[in-house]
Design an enzyme around this catalytic site. Structure first.
Site, short mmCIF file in Angstrom:
data_model
loop_
_atom_site.label_atom_id
_atom_site.label_comp_id
_atom_site.label_asym_id
_atom_site.label_seq_id
_atom_site.Cartn_x
_atom_site.Cartn_y
_atom_site.Cartn_z
CB SER A 183 -79.49 -42.17 -49.70
OG SER A 183 -78.86 -41.13 -48.87
CG ASP A 392 -75.47 -37.12 -55.33
OD1 ASP A 392 -75.62 -36.41 -54.34
OD2 ASP A 392 -75.53 -38.62 -54.92
CG HIS A 445 -78.23 -37.96 -52.92
ND1 HIS A 445 -77.25 -38.92 -52.71
CD2 HIS A 445 -79.04 -38.34 -51.82
CE1 HIS A 445 -77.47 -39.48 -51.61
NE2 HIS A 445 -78.50 -39.07 -51.05
#
Length: 468
Positions: A183, A392, A445
């Protein structure tokens, strides 16, 4: 290169002075001990867990808390991974219990007692030792007398942390080292790798046996993040007509839209209306409360053409038991239990309430993008694995593919499926700069939380230098 490069070299000089200060110190400022049992887990831990603090900064006014788990295979020979959880402001415990570590929470209704822990069979510690560090300071159980944090400070602290940790753990100095994260770590992590490399070249001790890095669902070039809309179209979330109108009226630019372009703004508003009920972290999962107060608007998220309700909840609420985020709720109760803190060795009075992610922390976003650092690391020949959960919508795989293509390295192993248990687990492609890109089929994610078995297979093959 402009202003960014001037800042970079200034920070390099500051880093050199800081590292020299602790290099000549006779007492490495580390404090760790072995944790044999944890509240919520039945019996002794079947792996080696060490927790502790490492002091960083010129006066060691910052104390970084870490969880170190030895490889369950061969810790003296297996690689060592320093794991940086994203956010910024998300605790390393999140990466440990929800993504790649050997423990997780049993999803059962909270009854006031310490939540139960269970073993996770696909822990990456089966093939590597991993240090999970709470970074930046103020994250998790780390603390500092300095309130202001930011990209550069986090980068320097990560570098200092690792060298100091190795001074205190000389048995791991010769192990191959990889830096991993996901991330938002996609911004600072490549810079951390470059600083470690530069430190090695400058003769800093101990020399770190750096081999490469890995990143999952990484934020890389937020100002150019125009791939949420093509992703949504490809996934059938918006109509062909809306997508064509967006292309025609916005010209492919969905972030920095001219306020006079009323047709583009109208289309984007309609797009947001169409996708407002979608869980952006995994488009197939229900929209659930996150058990977090609404965070301040995060600068890198401003670059996206949508907001994700699953991340930006408007009030504190308890998720329902059937939601994945319910275990986040349990994690908060576990980490704030006095017996748990005592077992982990948390210093009394060092922090208040533990938070899984503190999106409201005082943090300076100083690095607009990390692409140039990927280029530098490619020139130095480091291995890299970049992977994306293909469901995601926060950091779509289309965006990651685009910046990898922009590096302009030739393909050495073209697009093909990779498999686990005889089934397609995703698709992969390798490049001449020793970079491997992989999608994780059904991943969100971030990918390991949703597809732990597949991600373990991917990691274990890559870390042993085998094709996916």
């Amino acid at each position: 290169m402009g202003k960014l490069s001037c800042n970079y070299y200034l920070n390099e000089i500051l880093l050199l002075l800081t590292v020299l200060l602790f290099h000549f110190s006779s007492q490495p400022a580390t404090c760790g001990f072995i944790v044999k049992c944890l509240p919520g887990f039945q019996g002794p831990l079947p792996f080696v867990l060490e927790t502790g603090y490492v002091g960083v900064g010129e006066t060691e006014d910052t104390q970084l808390f870490y969880y170190f788990i030895e490889s369950e295979n061969n810790p003296r020979d297996d690689p060592l991974v320093l794991w940086l959880t994203g956010g910024p402001g998300c605790s390393a415990l999140s990466g440990l219990v929800f993504e790649i570590g050997p423990l997780g929470f049993q999803s059962q209704e909270y009854n006031g007692s310490v939540p139960n822990l269970v073993l996770r069979p696909n822990s990456w510690t089966k093939v590597s030792s991993i240090i999970f560090v709470d970074l930046p300071a103020g994250t998790g159980f780390s603390y500092s007398r300095t309130l202001q944090q930011g990209d550069w400070k986090a980068i320097h602290h990560a570098h200092q942390f690792l060298r100091k940790w190795l001074i205190d753990h000389p048995g791991f100095v010769s192990n191959k080292v990889y830096i991993g994260g996901d991330s938002y770590s996609g911004i600072p992590l490549p810079v951390v790798v470059e600083e470690i490399s530069n430190g090695n070249e400058a003769g800093f001790q101990p020399r770190i046996n750096l081999q490469g890095y890995l990143l999952g669902n990484p934020v890389t070039n937020p100002p150019k993040a125009n791939y949420g809309i093509p992703f949504a179209h490809g996934m059938g979330l918006i109509s062909d007509e809306l997508y064509e109108s967006l292309q025609r009226n916005c010209g492919g630019e969905y972030v920095n839209v001219d306020p006079r372009n009323v047709n583009c703004i109208r289309d984007i508003q309609y797009f947001q209306k169409c996708t407002s009920g979608i869980n952006g972290v995994h488009i197939l999962e229900p929209v659930c409360e996150f058990a977090l107060r609404k965070p301040v608007e995060i600068s890198w998220r401003r670059s996206f053409a949508y907001k994700t309700r699953a991340v930006l909840e408007s009030h504190l609420a308890v998720p329902t038991l059937n939601c994945r985020t319910y275990t986040y709720y349990l994690c908060g109760h576990w980490a704030n239990d006095p017996d748990v803190r005592k077992a982990l060795g948390i210093r009394e009075g060092s922090i208040g309430k533990w938070q899984r992610c503190d999106y409201g922390m005082n943090y300076k976003y100083e690095i607009p993008g990390s692409l140039e650092y990927h280029m530098n690391l490619s020139r130095k020949g480091y291995r890299s694995l970049i992977y994306s959960g293909d469901h995601d919508m926060i950091v779509p795989f289309l965006d990651t593919q685009a910046w990898i293509r922009s590096l302009n390295y030739s393909i050495v192993d073209d697009w093909r499926p990779w498999r686990t248990n005889g089934q397609v687990a995703g698709y992969t492609r390798s490049y001449s700069n020793r970079m491997t890109f992989a999608t994780v089929k059904g991943g969100g994610h971030t990918a390991p939380e949703y597809r732990p078995e597949e991600c373990f297979a991917m990691f274990s093959r890559w870390i042993s230098d085998r094709p996916l």
